[in-house]
Motif scaffolding. Structure first.
Motif, PDB file in Angstrom:
ATOM      1  N   GLU A  48     -21.087  -9.603   9.023  1.00  0.00           N
ATOM      2  CA  GLU A  48     -20.861 -10.882   9.701  1.00  0.00           C
ATOM      3  C   GLU A  48     -21.641 -12.051   9.101  1.00  0.00           C
ATOM      4  N   PHE A  90     -16.344 -15.150  11.249  1.00  0.00           N
ATOM      5  CA  PHE A  90     -15.894 -14.806  12.600  1.00  0.00           C
ATOM      6  C   PHE A  90     -14.420 -15.133  12.830  1.00  0.00           C
ATOM      7  N   ARG A  94     -12.337 -12.623  14.988  1.00  0.00           N
ATOM      8  CA  ARG A  94     -11.504 -13.044  16.127  1.00  0.00           C
ATOM      9  C   ARG A  94     -10.026 -13.051  15.774  1.00  0.00           C
ATOM     10  N   TRP A 117     -26.839  -5.632  24.384  1.00  0.00           N
ATOM     11  CA  TRP A 117     -27.500  -6.828  23.833  1.00  0.00           C
ATOM     12  C   TRP A 117     -28.726  -7.281  24.606  1.00  0.00           C
ATOM     13  N   ALA A 127     -27.100 -10.863  21.300  1.00  0.00           N
ATOM     14  CA  ALA A 127     -25.928 -10.090  20.894  1.00  0.00           C
ATOM     15  C   ALA A 127     -25.584 -10.235  19.418  1.00  0.00           C
ATOM     16  N   GLY A 128     -26.112 -11.266  18.755  1.00  0.00           N
ATOM     17  CA  GLY A 128     -25.634 -11.511  17.391  1.00  0.00           C
ATOM     18  C   GLY A 128     -24.125 -11.660  17.429  1.00  0.00           C
ATOM     19  N   GLY A 129     -23.440 -10.868  16.621  1.00  0.00           N
ATOM     20  CA  GLY A 129     -21.975 -10.935  16.585  1.00  0.00           C
ATOM     21  C   GLY A 129     -21.291  -9.855  17.399  1.00  0.00           C
ATOM     22  N   ILE A 131     -20.550  -9.365  20.545  1.00  0.00           N
ATOM     23  CA  ILE A 131     -19.560  -9.664  21.580  1.00  0.00           C
ATOM     24  C   ILE A 131     -18.175  -9.830  20.957  1.00  0.00           C
ATOM     25  N   GLU A 132     -18.119 -10.562  19.865  1.00  0.00           N
ATOM     26  CA  GLU A 132     -16.833 -10.753  19.197  1.00  0.00           C
ATOM     27  C   GLU A 132     -16.323  -9.470  18.541  1.00  0.00           C
ATOM     28  N   GLN A 135     -14.999  -7.202  21.268  1.00  0.00           N
ATOM     29  CA  GLN A 135     -13.795  -7.706  21.932  1.00  0.00           C
ATOM     30  C   GLN A 135     -12.583  -7.736  21.000  1.00  0.00           C
ATOM     31  N   LYS A 136     -12.805  -7.915  19.711  1.00  0.00           N
ATOM     32  CA  LYS A 136     -11.674  -8.239  18.836  1.00  0.00           C
ATOM     33  C   LYS A 136     -11.338  -7.214  17.751  1.00  0.00           C
ATOM     34  N   LEU A 163     -22.994  -6.795  30.349  1.00  0.00           N
ATOM     35  CA  LEU A 163     -22.036  -6.242  29.385  1.00  0.00           C
ATOM     36  C   LEU A 163     -21.974  -7.070  28.098  1.00  0.00           C
ATOM     37  N   THR A 164     -21.689  -6.360  27.015  1.00  0.00           N
ATOM     38  CA  THR A 164     -21.318  -7.001  25.761  1.00  0.00           C
ATOM     39  C   THR A 164     -19.833  -7.356  25.825  1.00  0.00           C
ATOM     40  N   ALA A 165     -19.033  -6.387  26.259  1.00  0.00           N
ATOM     41  CA  ALA A 165     -17.607  -6.623  26.528  1.00  0.00           C
ATOM     42  C   ALA A 165     -17.118  -5.531  27.474  1.00  0.00           C
ATOM     43  N   PRO A 166     -16.232  -5.895  28.404  1.00  0.00           N
ATOM     44  CA  PRO A 166     -15.676  -4.881  29.304  1.00  0.00           C
ATOM     45  C   PRO A 166     -14.555  -4.091  28.629  1.00  0.00           C
TER      46      PRO A 166
ATOM     47  N   SER B  78     -28.219 -16.763  18.347  1.00  0.00           N
ATOM     48  CA  SER B  78     -27.399 -15.589  18.684  1.00  0.00           C
ATOM     49  C   SER B  78     -28.237 -14.324  18.778  1.00  0.00           C
ATOM     50  N   GLN B 102     -22.468 -15.086  18.119  1.00  0.00           N
ATOM     51  CA  GLN B 102     -22.678 -15.644  16.781  1.00  0.00           C
ATOM     52  C   GLN B 102     -21.524 -16.498  16.251  1.00  0.00           C
TER      53      GLN B 102
END
Lengths: 218, 230
Positions: A48, A90, A94, A117, A127-129, A131-132, A135-136, A163-166, B78, B102
């Motif tokens: 990332e 990103f 994404r 995170w 979280a840095g990256g 979460i994305e 999720q993605k 949560l980071t992502a559900p 981040s 981020q």
């Protein structure tokens, strides 16, 4: 976790990386998977901080001071490597260009919820990256020890941490087992060598669906 | 038609920064962190700063100098996991920390630099990260409004600059640098090499000169820019 168990877990996770994939390996245990990816496999590793086509790790003596991965390891370019800024990096995430990501976990729930995170007031890395990525990426797999250092399960019914992502996790690799998140619940899919079904059930904080057929070993 | 010479002495460039300024810093880990500009900011001692940076560097480097010197009031970032001091100061309430995913941090900065007010994304929906952000419907999808993030100053590290402020970055030292360079009222770039105009071929320019206000030539690179021994 014995060295042997860790190595087996990482080696097993690496087998999920297929030819032609674009893959992001999260910071921590997931980065270690790289050692077990066959050198001749056509795979594009994304980092990332701005690399597509991450090449092998370099030792300090041969490092390029401007070339690290997101975990801070000195890496090398491959023929065809590209560098880019963080917005482009990103956009790759994404925009759905990642086939697979491996992430670490503080907690992972039977429904695929991931927390990795923040432990509020105690351990607050951010979280840095993640979460994305969570999720993605088309497929999200967690690599974690089955229990924490106090022996408490890291796989739970519901996450207690933010949560980071559900519902993002599809597969969990641990030193004891491979588990899959299914609509019916968490399924025990594979067992590490020398580990029994009863041991996995005892170390897991959520109900497990255990198939009647013999489980593959790794 | 010659292009303006923006080269500037380092102390003079940093002296423009007042107490309480919002400052963006380039860098992801060591690569791309403007260590010399940060060092000068520590020497001059401006206080009450809001620092916007991907990460808080590591102990004994970059952002950590500012934290140790008590110059930071707020950190928008981040990830601070490699800086135990940053985590401790956050948990003791000595600095306030706003965590941003981020890529959303990058996009909010890019957005400010591109003169936009904000954008709609679905990142972080269903988590703490979405709390307090307005929900927006776009067609049949719903997302959250992310606002543009600008700053008073951006401190950038480039491999090469020309005297007009065209910049080129090296490998993963690019990261947030071209984004923050666009997003601040005043952008100060430190460069390892400062060339005459034309020294960077037009096709190789990563950040065009109009985004850059001041160019500071680095003296010989100090150890902090080198390969980290862990």
């Amino acid at each position: 976790m014995s060295l042997n168990a860790r190595e087996r877990m990482l080696r097993r996770a690496a087998r999920d990386i297929g030819a032609g994939m674009t893959v992001n390996l999260g910071i921590g245990l997931p980065t270690q998977v790289l050692k077990y990816v066959p050198a001749d496999l056509a795979v594009c590793l994304h980092s990332e901080n701005g690399i597509a086509g991450v090449g092998p790790v370099r030792d300090r003596a041969n490092a390029d001071r401007n070339l690290i991965d997101a975990g801070g390891a000195y890496v090398s370019p491959l023929p065809g490597t590209a560098y880019f800024d963080s917005a482009v990096s990103f956009a790759i995430v994404r925009g759905g260009r990642l086939d697979l990501t491996f992430l670490g976990a503080f907690e992972v729930a039977a429904n695929g919820d991931l927390a990795n995170w923040i432990i509020p007031g105690r351990l607050t890395p951010g979280a840095g990256g993640a979460i994305e990525l969570a999720q993605k990426a088309r497929k999200v797999a967690v690599i974690t020890t089955h229990t924490d250092k106090h022996g408490a399960p890291k796989i739970v019914v519901r996450c207690t941490l933010p949560l980071t992502a559900p519902g993002c996790v599809q597969r969990i690799f641990t030193d004891m087992a491979v588990c899959d998140v299914t609509p019916e619940g968490l399924r025990l899919s594979e067992l590490a060598e020398g580990v029994t079904v009863a041991q996995v059930i005892a170390a897991t904080g959520a109900p497990l669906i255990v198939p009647q057929t013999p489980l593959p070993r790794f | 038609m010659p292009l303006l010479d923006k080269t500037c002495d380092m102390a003079e460039a940093i002296a423009r920064i007042p107490d309480g300024a919002r400052i963006m810093l380039g860098g992801f880990g060591v690569p791309g962190t403007p260590f010399c500009l940060i060092r000068e900011l520590v020497r001059q001692g401006q206080k009450g700063l809001t620092i916007i940076k991907n990460d808080a560097n590591e102990t004994g480097m970059g952002v950590d100098w500012l934290l140790e010197n008590g110059q930071v009031a707020r950190l928008i970032t981040s990830h601070i996991g490699l800086n135990p001091r940053a985590m401790q100061m956050m948990n003791d309430g000595r600095i306030s920390v706003e965590f941003v995913p981020q890529g959303i941090l990058a996009e909010r900065i890019r957005c400010a630099g591109a003169g936009m007010l904000g954008f709609v994304s679905d990142i972080g929906v269903g988590t703490l990260m979405a709390e307090g952000k307005p929900e927006v419907r776009v067609g049949d999808r719903s997302g959250i409004l992310e606002t543009a993030l600008g700053a008073d100053f951006a401190l950038v590290h480039a491999a090469d600059a020309d005297t007009f402020g065209n910049l080129r970055y090296a490998a993963t030292a690019c990261n947030f640098n071209p984004l923050i360079a666009m997003a601040a009222k005043t952008t100060i770039a430190e460069a390892e090499t400062v060339l005459a105009p034309g020294g960077i071929a037009p096709d190789d320019v990563h950040t065009p000169g109009p985004f850059v206000d001041l160019v500071v030539a680095l003296p010989e690179l100090s150890e902090v820019y080198g390969v980290v021994e862990r």
